[in-house]
Write a protein that holds these residues in place. Structure first.
Motif, PDB file in Angstrom:
ATOM      1  N   LYS A   1       0.648  -0.749   0.111  1.00  0.00           N
ATOM      2  CA  LYS A   1      -0.108   0.310   0.161  1.00  0.00           C
ATOM      3  C   LYS A   1       0.810   1.345  -0.338  1.00  0.00           C
ATOM      4  O   LYS A   1       0.651   2.447  -0.677  1.00  0.00           O
ATOM      5  N   ILE A   2       1.652   1.384   0.757  1.00  0.00           N
ATOM      6  CA  ILE A   2       2.919   2.618   1.002  1.00  0.00           C
ATOM      7  C   ILE A   2       3.943   2.008   1.415  1.00  0.00           C
ATOM      8  O   ILE A   2       4.783   1.018   1.963  1.00  0.00           O
TER       9      ILE A   2
ATOM     10  N   THR B   1       3.426   6.407 -14.039  1.00  0.00           N
ATOM     11  CA  THR B   1       4.281   6.943 -12.657  1.00  0.00           C
ATOM     12  C   THR B   1       5.102   7.417 -14.208  1.00  0.00           C
ATOM     13  O   THR B   1       6.116   7.790 -15.101  1.00  0.00           O
TER      14      THR B   1
ATOM     15  N   SER C   1       3.080   2.344  -5.104  1.00  0.00           N
ATOM     16  CA  SER C   1       4.432   3.348  -4.958  1.00  0.00           C
ATOM     17  C   SER C   1       5.278   3.562  -5.037  1.00  0.00           C
ATOM     18  O   SER C   1       6.148   2.393  -4.907  1.00  0.00           O
TER      19      SER C   1
ATOM     20  N   LEU D   1      -1.960  11.304  -3.118  1.00  0.00           N
ATOM     21  CA  LEU D   1      -0.408  10.929  -3.917  1.00  0.00           C
ATOM     22  C   LEU D   1       0.595  11.652  -2.737  1.00  0.00           C
ATOM     23  O   LEU D   1      -0.023  12.662  -3.516  1.00  0.00           O
TER      24      LEU D   1
ATOM     25  N   THR E   1       7.634  -0.378   4.160  1.00  0.00           N
ATOM     26  CA  THR E   1       6.075  -0.736   3.857  1.00  0.00           C
ATOM     27  C   THR E   1       4.677  -1.020   4.855  1.00  0.00           C
ATOM     28  O   THR E   1       4.903  -1.541   5.637  1.00  0.00           O
TER      29      THR E   1
END
Length: 445
Positions: A127-128, A388, A415, A368, A140
């Motif tokens: 997720k991140i 990206t 991410s 974002l 993470t």
């Protein structure tokens, strides 16, 4: 034209009819439905998704075939070296232009993730990912199937080896909270702790955890959580490195800002009138910059005591949509900001004017982040369309658009982390991309 654009060329093939879609492959019109229907799933969303997926697959195929790319006409390594030798380029400009060449030639390689617990590695979606200042580790946050999130730290020292592997260490004690925001904190030494803004039940929870909780050494002798307290829904967080506000971190909440000293427990509250979605502290002064859902950006000097009203707001800037990310530039005269209309602007804080705009970013409602690398002269952002994009900081030129290795969806937005020293001072340059359960390294040739 941006490869992720959803514009269709069907008008050049057949006239557009309201309520109908022309399929060039079948050479006929189909009726569009207002929403999804199991018997006839042809909707505007499904058509747009099909067009986007075709473009993504085409871009991936082109990237595999074309190793050498040029972001600017007539720019190559030979020309740059010649201009440098003739004294036409400064060392800073030369290095930045070399990075432009390198990022356009980056090739994607999948990273093998090892974990002491083999049953855990690669089983949950990323997720991140957030790198520490030295880019030696990335923290993470992974979604867990049964709800909540799992936290871990990946050591990047293995990126410099021939076999592209990294070590991931998990802490299984903190898996019950959804995480909105993460930042590294330097309490006992640089990047010694982590600030987490999460939602346990209702209300939310702010936690400060030692990074050593995720270490593989001495698992039986680990420090506990430094602080944890319940709050209203938290959107953002930031750690202060200025000595005048030592040991403090901020939390962006619903219509207020909370600044907490983790040693003394002292807290300051500032009413904002809007949800605070993005935050960053300055380093030259104990000043906190905030980006709000209303589109306003303002600063707070945390040395002042709590005041009623909003008279303490300074350096006020305004976007036309909710501000999702801010980044204070190194000299602290300029601030980069992105919003939910897909606008990325560079503001001069001295004149409160926008001096540059970076076009091509796509966002409608997601939080974002922006990734600014001043030394390399690059700006990187991942759009809601899962592309990206990399821009030149100096002239806002779009250098490269990288498609996601996975089909685009709301739960598959990549991410990323970029650095010229991934893995530390002797690390390797490139881009790390986490999407779904996979981690990729876009390496320089």
């Amino acid at each position: 034209e941006d490869p992720s654009s959803s514009s269709s060329t069907q008008n050049s093939v057949a006239p557009e009819l309201p309520g109908f879609y022309y399929d060039p492959e079948k050479n006929r019109y189909f009726r569009l439905l207002p929403g999804h229907n199991n018997h006839n799933p042809l909707t505007k969303d499904s058509i747009q998704h099909k067009v986007m997926e075709c473009k993504r697959l085409r871009l991936l195929e082109e990237e595999e075939k074309q190793n050498q790319k040029t972001a600017r006409a007539g720019l190559n390594s030979s020309v740059l070296l010649q201009k440098r030798q003739l004294g036409l380029l400064s060392s800073t400009s030369y290095c930045r232009l070399v990075h432009e060449l390198k990022v356009n030639c980056m090739q994607r390689r999948k990273i093998e993730i090892h974990s002491p617990d083999s049953s855990v590695a690669g089983t949950n979606n990323f997720k991140i990912i957030v790198a520490d200042v030295a880019c030696e580790r990335i923290f993470t946050v992974n979604d867990v199937e049964h709800g909540g999130c799992k936290y871990g730290i990946i050591n990047l020292s293995g990126l410099g080896k021939e076999s592209l592997t990294v070590e991931m260490y998990d802490n299984l004690y903190f898996t019950n909270r959804k995480v909105n925001s993460v930042c590294w904190a330097s309490l006992t030494h640089p990047d010694s702790h982590l600030c987490l803004m999460g939602i346990a039940e209702t209300p939310g929870c702010a936690s400060l955890l030692p990074a050593s909780l995720f270490s593989s050494t001495n698992p039986g002798d680990r420090p506990g959580m430094l602080c944890s307290f319940k709050i209203s829904t938290a959107w953002s967080c930031a750690w202060c490195l200025n000595p005048q506000a030592d040991n403090c971190f901020s939390t962006g909440l619903t219509r207020r800002v909370l600044v907490t000293n983790v040693v003394t427990g002292h807290r300051q509250t500032f009413g904002t009138g809007s949800d605070v979605l993005a935050q960053q502290f300055a380093t030259q002064a104990p000043v906190l910059y905030n980006g709000c859902r209303s589109g306003e950006i303002f600063s707070i000097d945390v040395r002042q005591r709590n005041r009623k009203g909003q008279g303490w707001k300074a350096a006020r800037l305004f976007h036309g949509s909710a501000v999702t990310s801010i980044h204070l530039m190194e000299a602290e005269h300029y601030l980069m900001a992105a919003d939910m209309a897909g606008k990325i602007k560079l503001w001069d804080l001295r004149t409160a004017k926008c001096v540059k705009e970076y076009k091509g970013h796509h966002n409608e409602y997601a939080l974002l982040p922006l990734h600014v690398n001043e030394e390399e002269g690059l700006l990187i952002a991942v759009g809601q369309d899962c592309y990206t994009r990399i821009w030149s900081l100096q002239d806002a030129h779009l250098l490269r658009t990288i498609p996601s290795p996975h089909p685009s969806s709301k739960d598959a937005i990549p991410s990323v982390v970029f650095s010229s020293k991934l893995g530390g001072s002797r690390g390797v340059p490139g881009l790390l991309m986490a999407v779904k359960q996979d981690l990729y390294h876009f390496s320089y040739n």
